[in-house]
Design a protein around this motif. Structure first.
Motif, short mmCIF file in Angstrom:
data_model
loop_
_atom_site.label_atom_id
_atom_site.label_comp_id
_atom_site.label_asym_id
_atom_site.label_seq_id
_atom_site.Cartn_x
_atom_site.Cartn_y
_atom_site.Cartn_z
N UNK A 152 77.93 60.61 9.96
CA UNK A 152 77.58 61.99 9.57
C UNK A 152 76.08 62.18 9.41
N UNK A 153 75.65 63.45 9.58
CA UNK A 153 74.24 63.81 9.35
C UNK A 153 74.12 64.64 8.10
N UNK A 154 73.26 65.65 8.14
CA UNK A 154 72.98 66.42 6.92
C UNK A 154 73.23 67.92 7.10
N UNK A 155 73.62 68.35 8.31
CA UNK A 155 73.73 69.79 8.56
C UNK A 155 75.07 70.35 8.08
N UNK A 156 75.02 71.59 7.61
CA UNK A 156 76.24 72.31 7.21
C UNK A 156 76.79 73.04 8.44
N UNK A 157 78.12 73.06 8.56
CA UNK A 157 78.74 73.68 9.72
C UNK A 157 78.32 75.15 9.87
N UNK A 206 74.49 63.24 25.06
CA UNK A 206 74.16 62.82 23.68
C UNK A 206 72.67 63.00 23.37
N UNK A 207 71.85 63.03 24.42
CA UNK A 207 70.41 63.26 24.19
C UNK A 207 70.13 64.71 23.82
N UNK A 208 71.10 65.61 24.07
CA UNK A 208 70.89 67.02 23.71
C UNK A 208 71.33 67.33 22.28
N UNK A 209 71.88 66.33 21.57
CA UNK A 209 72.35 66.58 20.19
C UNK A 209 71.14 66.84 19.30
N UNK A 210 71.12 68.03 18.66
CA UNK A 210 69.98 68.33 17.78
C UNK A 210 70.42 68.73 16.38
N UNK A 211 71.71 68.78 16.11
CA UNK A 211 72.18 68.97 14.73
C UNK A 211 73.46 68.13 14.56
N UNK A 212 73.58 67.50 13.38
CA UNK A 212 74.76 66.66 13.10
C UNK A 212 75.34 67.07 11.75
N UNK A 213 76.61 67.41 11.73
CA UNK A 213 77.25 67.87 10.50
C UNK A 213 77.38 66.79 9.45
N UNK A 214 77.70 67.23 8.23
CA UNK A 214 77.71 66.28 7.10
C UNK A 214 79.12 65.79 6.74
N UNK A 240 89.86 57.75 15.68
CA UNK A 240 88.60 58.26 16.23
C UNK A 240 88.13 59.40 15.35
N UNK A 241 86.82 59.49 15.16
CA UNK A 241 86.34 60.51 14.25
C UNK A 241 84.89 60.87 14.46
N UNK A 242 84.41 61.80 13.63
CA UNK A 242 83.02 62.18 13.70
C UNK A 242 82.75 63.49 13.00
#
Lengths: 433, 461
Positions: B355-360, B419-427, B447-449
């Motif tokens: 997980x990252x830090x962004x809110x959906x 995957x190089x275009x990913x610029x936001x990751x949800x928390x 499987x998850x994410x």
């Protein structure tokens, strides 16, 4: 209890003694001898000794089924008891019906005896032939095997079948490689009754290996257009046959009424040149089927004849549920009648389109709408193949496509179970970046 | 539980070769209701014993559908014969596998085996709720099922183990019609690790999920076709899980690397945005038990996590003992078999993007014209990393807000480009575990994410 007939008879007697109104079983012994090749080299030899017992009972029109792989009396007795208990928990459904015309058939199909040394020889020869004829091909995985089974089908209405059947199976997954360049993977399969000739000469294996070698420098398609899609047998199966058999003509969608062809029996659903049949037995089928799952004699039948829907692919249960007729058989042995032009001649007549060898897409929607990636594909421009494609999607609607057939090829894939041509369809959406 | 009749056979192991002897029981139970009718009501118990012998770079394997001392002796003999045949005719001359330390892992208790009535009654309860509360449907399917694998493994070196992995689910499939009479379908699975009687005690627990599914299919029947082309999208957690497994996971299975996958020439290279870290977890992820935990694999290797991508850099492969020797890596417990008659293959366990830090809601608000893709029906990927996922539920995003629902569509791309275009990751990580991974044999996997903002090709009109 090692005698299959004795075991089947025990199941008949014991299930009736435990309260079943009707019972059928399939008791089966099988052996597999298999060679595996991974990354182009031999990796494994397997020898498997398997057993299977499948039992179905009806008690008060309630159905239960069990499957175990043990033959000892205690395990089989327990399985019968579980099957009875399962049926007692189900809802009664008078649509369950099984063959009640006594018959007995004993027969042998294919190659029941394995020549292990020759299987290894043909496997090794195939690897060497591929290295010599198609040096840019890497065999990701190849599985070659001889599979044989002897089984007894018996029901409590005195229906008995005793088949012994064997075949050699070759399954290849491969891709093209040159330096860091590689192609999408592709698979070729064939089932054989004998090993009389080199395997590379069977089905379309040599041709398909050659096509994949030509895909090392694919380009993405620019933009979006509506054009012709020429589907090779594998892609034809993955798009058209998946939708027809999965959504339009089989038990599930007809019973729940979601099939868009539910009121189309006898009507035109496709171009006049299209005939789709299911074969119970045929010279081009190594191991056919003489009995349906409900014990009826299996018979070949046409599903679509000259563009007209002439039968559904219904079991007796499905037929009783829908008020329609039971199909002659339900097998994977799909035959599509060949056309008159070769694939090369069809390509010459296409202004702009794609040749798709494999399709990677979502399951077609119940409406027949589909979209997905055109894998192992070539761009066709002004009657010629002008290059391999990558990152190209196709989307369309199967019922519309069946009425927009441009051509059916005279060259067909015969792999021991199916007979499928290449078919060109107009009006398909083709999109790139 | 399987009795240990195998440990005493160690004295019969082929000297100078690595040997595995495995007893196994696969159990499955399934009930299917089609618009209220019981169309499937089946139980299956498959058991037997197998042996595998490694000799100089090739394997011999044999199995029998019988769990007895005689069968164990027979498969040990046949597997050794097959290993000798392969060594003689196709020998790779590679010598022995590096030995592993000897240890033991054993579960203490067996698992429950609920009667078929338990499955039927629960499926009927869910079906009755759907029939009463979802009036606009033209068809409904309810499935109640369980499958489990119990394995007893004895090895010439490495871990001896006795493991049991049960999982159980209910599926609800709904079909409705569009305004012009075309059928649209949507399904949801509920459940996870554990036997059916423990996971499904009260049907009412699942009613809110059925309500949500019905709400979504009512929107979907009013849905629109996606506009085909390259689009900015938010992949929901389920879609990211599919991406983790299909598009990346398979390309970094060492047997597929040896077969020419794109990961072969990308080790230690940038293959994704620095925001992306991807791990194949063995049994514990982000401080919690994984959906389908694995403690020992079927080669006797202790299961440990494998970091596949770290901050966008491809850092490792999943290995068997043999492939680990080839690549100079450590085997970490990825070699697994489905039935007693199957040989271990390199398989994923629980594969997830971190997980990252962004809110959906912020991610959706950041897009002017794109799509929010929530659920997938199936997915496939190539050894080149080119992938395709069917999208069964999604929405348009217009000016930072959700718009109309989508009809079924498909997305595709090349994993190490996309995957190089990913610029936001949800928390928030979402897991799925009800499906099977297919690779010669089926295999239950997790499987998850989290949600990802990225660019993909979308199919449509």
């Amino acid at each position: 209890m090692d005698n299959l007939e004795s075991l089947a008879e025990y199941i008949m007697v014991e299930a009736r003694a435990q309260g079943a109104d009707y019972v059928h079983c399939v008791v089966r012994e099988s052996e597999k001898r298999e060679f595996n090749v991974d990354g182009g080299r031999f990796s494994l030899m397997r020898t498997l000794f398997n057993r299977d017992v499948s039992i179905t009972v009806l008690k008060g029109s309630r159905k239960g089924s069990v499957h175990i792989n043990r033959f000892d009396e205690g395990s089989v007795y327990d399985a019968i008891s579980e099957c009875i208990a399962a049926s007692e928990s189900a809802e009664p459904d008078p649509a369950w019906q099984f063959c009640d015309e006594p018959t007995e058939q004993i027969y042998v199909q294919g190659a029941p005896v394995c020549d292990t040394e020759k299987l290894f020889f043909r496997t090794k020869e195939l690897l060497e032939d591929i290295r010599e004829r198609h040096p840019k091909i890497l065999i990701e995985q190849m599985i070659t095997s001889h599979d044989v089974y002897r089984s007894v089908y018996m029901n409590s209405n005195c229906v008995m079948y005793h088949p012994t059947a064997g075949a050699y199976n070759f399954s290849l997954m491969y891709s093209g490689h040159e330096g860091e360049k590689s192609t999408s993977f592709f698979g070729s399969d064939v089932t054989l009754a004998n090993l009389d000739k080199p395997v590379i000469e069977c089905a379309l294996i040599d041709r398909e290996l050659g096509e994949i070698e030509k895909q090392l420098d694919p380009e993405p398609l620019e933009g979006k257009f509506t054009g012709t899609v020429l589907l090779a047998p594998a892609a034809l199966s993955e798009i058209v046959l998946d939708a027809v058999f999965g959504d339009f003509v089989s038990d599930s969608s007809l019973i729940d009424g979601t099939s868009i062809w539910k009121d189309k029996l006898g009507e035109k659903v496709a171009d006049d040149r299209l005939t789709i049949s299911l074969k119970a037995m045929d010279d081009d089928v190594v191991i056919g089927s003489r009995v349906t799952g409900e014990g009826y004699p299996a018979e070949s039948f046409d599903l679509i004849r000259n563009g007209r829907l002439v039968s559904f692919d219904l079991s007796q249960y499905g037929a009783n549920k829908t008020g329609q007729k039971r199909a002659g058989c339900s097998t994977g042995n799909v035959f599509i009648t060949a056309g008159e032009q070769s694939t090369d001649e069809i390509i010459k007549g296409i202004g702009r389109g794609v040749l798709v060898m494999r399709f990677s897409g979502g399951t077609p929607a119940p409406s027949g709408e589909f979209s997905g990636v055109a894998k192992n594909a070539f761009l066709i421009e002004d009657g010629k193949i002008t290059g391999a494609l990558t990152e190209t999607m196709i989307s369309g609607c199967v019922p519309d496509m069946l009425n927009s057939i441009r051509a059916i090829s005279s060259d067909v894939l015969k792999d021991g179970s199916v007979s499928l041509p290449y078919i060109a369809f107009d009006g398909v959406t083709i999109s790139g970046k | 539980m399987l009795d240990d009749i195998l440990s005493v056979r160690k004295s019969e192991f082929h000297s100078g070769s690595h040997t595995e002897l495995r007893g196994q029981l696969n159990r499955s139970r399934k009930v299917t209701l089609l618009s209220g009718s019981v169309v499937a009501n089946a139980r299956s118990d498959i058991s037997g014993v197998s042996a595998r012998v490694y000799k100089n770079g090739t394997y011999g394997f044999s199995s029998m559908a019988e769990y007895s001392p005689e069968a164990a002796a027979k498969v040990l003999h046949a597997a050794a014969e097959n290993a000798d045949f392969m060594d003689l005719h196709a020998g790779a001359g590679k010598g022995p596998l590096p030995a592993l330390p000897r240890k033991t892992y054993r579960v203490q208790n067996g698992i429950n085996d609920p009667a078929q009535k338990v499955y039927i009654d629960f499926a009927k309860a869910l079906d009755a709720y759907v029939a009463e509360h979802c009036p606009e449907l033209v068809s409904r399917v309810v499935v109640a099922m369980e499958d489990s694998m119990e394995k007893l493994l004895v090895t010439s070196d490495g871990m001896d183990a006795h493991t049991i992995l049960p999982r159980s689910y209910c599926y609800v499939v709904m079909t409705a019609q569009t305004g012009d009479g075309q059928p649209v379908e949507l399904f949801k699975s509920f459940g996870g690790e554990g036997t059916f009687d423990l996971n499904f005690t009260d049907p009412a627990v699942w009613y809110p999920q059925i309500d949500s599914l019905y709400e979504n299919i009512m929107k979907k029947r009013e849905g629109v076709y996606a506009d085909a082309g390259l689009k900015t999208v938010i992949l929901g957690g389920m879609m990211t899980g599919m991406l983790s497994h299909e598009a990346v996971g398979h390309t970094v299975e060492a047997d597929l690397v040896l077969s020419g996958s794109v990961a072969g020439h990308n080790l230690n290279k940038q293959v994704a945005s620095p925001l992306v870290t991807l791990t194949d977890f063995a049994n514990t992820a982000f401080g919690k038990r994984c959906p389908l935990p694995v403690y020992v694999d079927d080669e006797g290797t202790k299961a440990q996590d494998v970091t596949l991508i770290k901050d966008g850099i491809l850092t490792g492969y999943m290995n068997s003992r043999e492939s680990a020797l080839h690549f100079g890596m450590e085997p970490r417990g990825n070699a697994r078999a489905w039935l007693f008659s199957d040989e271990p293959l390199i398989r994923m366990r629980n594969t997830s993007v971190h997980p990252g830090t962004d809110k959906l809601e912020d991610m959706i608000a950041s897009i002017d014209d794109g799509y929010y893709l929530i659920d997938s029906g199936n997915g496939q990927a190539d050894t080149t990393g080119e992938f395709m996922f069917g999208v069964t539920m999604g929405y348009e995003i217009k000016n930072g807000k959700l718009g109309k629902a989508l009809l079924d569509t498909t997305i595709s791309g090349v994993a190490f480009d996309m995957l190089k275009t990913v610029d936001m990751v949800g928390d928030t990580v979402v897991w799925a575990s009800s499906g099977f991974c297919g690779k010669k044999q089926p295999m239950p996997v997790g499987m998850g994410g989290p949600a990802l903002r990225c660019k993909v090709m979308i199919g449509g009109r």
